[in-house]
Design an enzyme around this catalytic site. Sequence first.
Site, PDB file in Angstrom:
ATOM      1  CD  GLU A  25       1.498  -5.980   5.685  1.00 45.49           C
ATOM      2  OE1 GLU A  25       1.059  -4.819   5.827  1.00 45.49           O
ATOM      3  OE2 GLU A  25       2.530  -6.388   6.226  1.00 45.49           O
ATOM      4  CE  LYS A  86       1.206   1.559  10.240  1.00 44.79           C
ATOM      5  NZ  LYS A  86       2.497   2.022  10.784  1.00 44.79           N
ATOM      6  CB  VAL A 106       0.544  -7.558  10.781  1.00 45.57           C
ATOM      7  CG1 VAL A 106       0.384  -8.913  11.451  1.00 45.57           C
ATOM      8  CG2 VAL A 106       1.714  -7.575   9.796  1.00 45.57           C
ATOM      9  CG  ASP A 138       5.597   2.990  18.897  1.00 48.16           C
ATOM     10  OD1 ASP A 138       4.718   2.136  18.628  1.00 48.16           O
ATOM     11  OD2 ASP A 138       6.111   3.726  18.037  1.00 48.16           O
ATOM     12  CB  ALA A 141      -2.323  -2.863  17.356  1.00 47.23           C
ATOM     13  CG  ASP A 142       1.209  -5.748  13.656  1.00 52.71           C
ATOM     14  OD1 ASP A 142       0.098  -5.242  13.403  1.00 52.71           O
ATOM     15  OD2 ASP A 142       2.223  -5.587  12.947  1.00 52.71           O
ATOM     16  CE  LYS A 159       8.335  -3.217  10.160  1.00 52.04           C
ATOM     17  NZ  LYS A 159       7.177  -4.019   9.752  1.00 52.04           N
TER      18      LYS A 159
HETATM   19  N1  PSU Z   1       6.442  -5.428   6.942  1.00 47.67           N
HETATM   20  C1  PSU Z   1       7.094  -4.827   5.925  1.00 47.67           C
HETATM   21  N2  PSU Z   1       6.751  -3.534   5.628  1.00 47.67           N
HETATM   22  C2  PSU Z   1       5.732  -2.880   6.297  1.00 47.67           C
HETATM   23  C3  PSU Z   1       5.056  -3.539   7.370  1.00 47.67           C
HETATM   24  C4  PSU Z   1       5.457  -4.809   7.631  1.00 47.67           C
HETATM   25  O1  PSU Z   1       7.975  -5.433   5.306  1.00 47.67           O
HETATM   26  O2  PSU Z   1       5.426  -1.760   5.952  1.00 47.67           O
HETATM   27  C5  PSU Z   1       3.904  -2.863   8.109  1.00 47.67           C
HETATM   28  C6  PSU Z   1       2.903  -3.932   8.524  1.00 47.67           C
HETATM   29  O3  PSU Z   1       1.645  -3.600   7.989  1.00 47.67           O
HETATM   30  C7  PSU Z   1       2.877  -3.907  10.035  1.00 47.67           C
HETATM   31  C8  PSU Z   1       3.143  -2.445  10.266  1.00 47.67           C
HETATM   32  O4  PSU Z   1       1.666  -4.355  10.580  1.00 47.67           O
HETATM   33  O5  PSU Z   1       4.199  -2.174   9.321  1.00 47.67           O
HETATM   34  C9  PSU Z   1       3.524  -2.177  11.687  1.00 47.67           C
HETATM   35  O6  PSU Z   1       3.268  -0.842  11.954  1.00 47.67           O
HETATM   36  P1  PSU Z   1       3.277  -0.314  13.459  1.00 47.67           P
HETATM   37  O7  PSU Z   1       4.697  -0.506  13.911  1.00 47.67           O
HETATM   38  O8  PSU Z   1       2.885   1.148  13.333  1.00 47.67           O
HETATM   39  O9  PSU Z   1       2.275  -1.115  14.238  1.00 47.67           O
HETATM   40 MN    MN Z   2       3.449   2.024  16.853  1.00 41.60          MN
END
Ligand code: PSU
Ligand code: MN
Length: 306
Positions: A25, A86, A106, A138, A141-142, A159
């Site tokens: 990614e 993003k 992702v 929140d 979408a992953d 995470k």
């Molecule tokens: N993993 C990392 N750093 C990141 C991400 C993942 O080590 O920045 C990113 C990925 O692209 C993941 C996104 O899909 O954060 C998730 O964002 P959100 O929580 O807004 O869906």
């Molecule tokens: Mn989000």
Amino acid sequence: MTLRMIRSTEVAAALKANRPVVALESTIITHGMPYPQNLEMARGVEQLIRAEGAVPATIAVLDGTLHIGLEDAQLEDLAQRPDAAKLSRADMAICLSTKGTGATTVAATMIAAHLAGIAVFATGGIGGVHRGAELSFDVSADLQELAQTPVTVVAAGAKAILDIPKTLELLETLGVPVIAYGQDQLPAFWSSTSDWAAPQRLDTAAEIAQAHAMRAALGLPGGQLIANPVPKEAEIPQEAINPIIAQALSEAEAQHITAKAVTPFLLKRIFELTEGRSLVTNIALVRNNARLAAEIACAMGALTQA
Ligand code: PSU
Ligand code: MN
């Protein structure tokens, strides 16, 4: 509208010859790490995948074209573009139709990888259910993407800034296999273990490749999440990272950070609060995931030849 999709020379040759390819990614490059460490990380990860006998395909949208594999100059340019969007599932089509530039999350990387015929993807950590999601709604979408797009995603767990038990519950509801690699506990990104047992455990890349193929044989849509623990020598133990996560989360709340900005804000604050140690760990875990993803891609290739 026609979709403009360009495969890098290296990726096009590998796909044509049925050689193993690993998708990567780009949001982690533009929104997850500072320059120049992001560029070093991206180049290093690509090299590691090549050393394991597979071909890396970093995915991004550049000026309205979907790129499957970036040339080095494109990678270098993307790593220094603060204006890159993003892109998740909801954003990709508009970025392409308006000829924009953006990095894939992702979810978006899975969509692009599948379109290009790539079945394995390495990242750092997936998005998931945020803490307080019962009020904020929140949820990344992953998670839904894992339920519908048949790509095996290698991450270091969800995470640790997220609500891990809620993320596990939702993945179970969505029918996504969550497989810890080589241990019983679910890893938690910066830490190799957590308080939660992983729903599944597999110990070899070959078993992971077989499980991927079996899902397809059953006619099930969706992929699998491989939770690969960060190497012990690079981890930040839970006791050390948890208070920092708590502080970053309370600052995000106080500053009313919402939607797409939440994850980048938290990663940046944790980087500052750990004086860069979180980034060292993040890079180590991405490299570790790339290595395993390359092994899985090679094992998938061996399966189809058998
Ligand atoms: N993993 C990392 N750093 C990141 C991400 C993942 O080590 O920045 C990113 C990925 O692209 C993941 C996104 O899909 O954060 C998730 O964002 P959100 O929580 O807004 O869906
Ligand atoms: Mn989000």
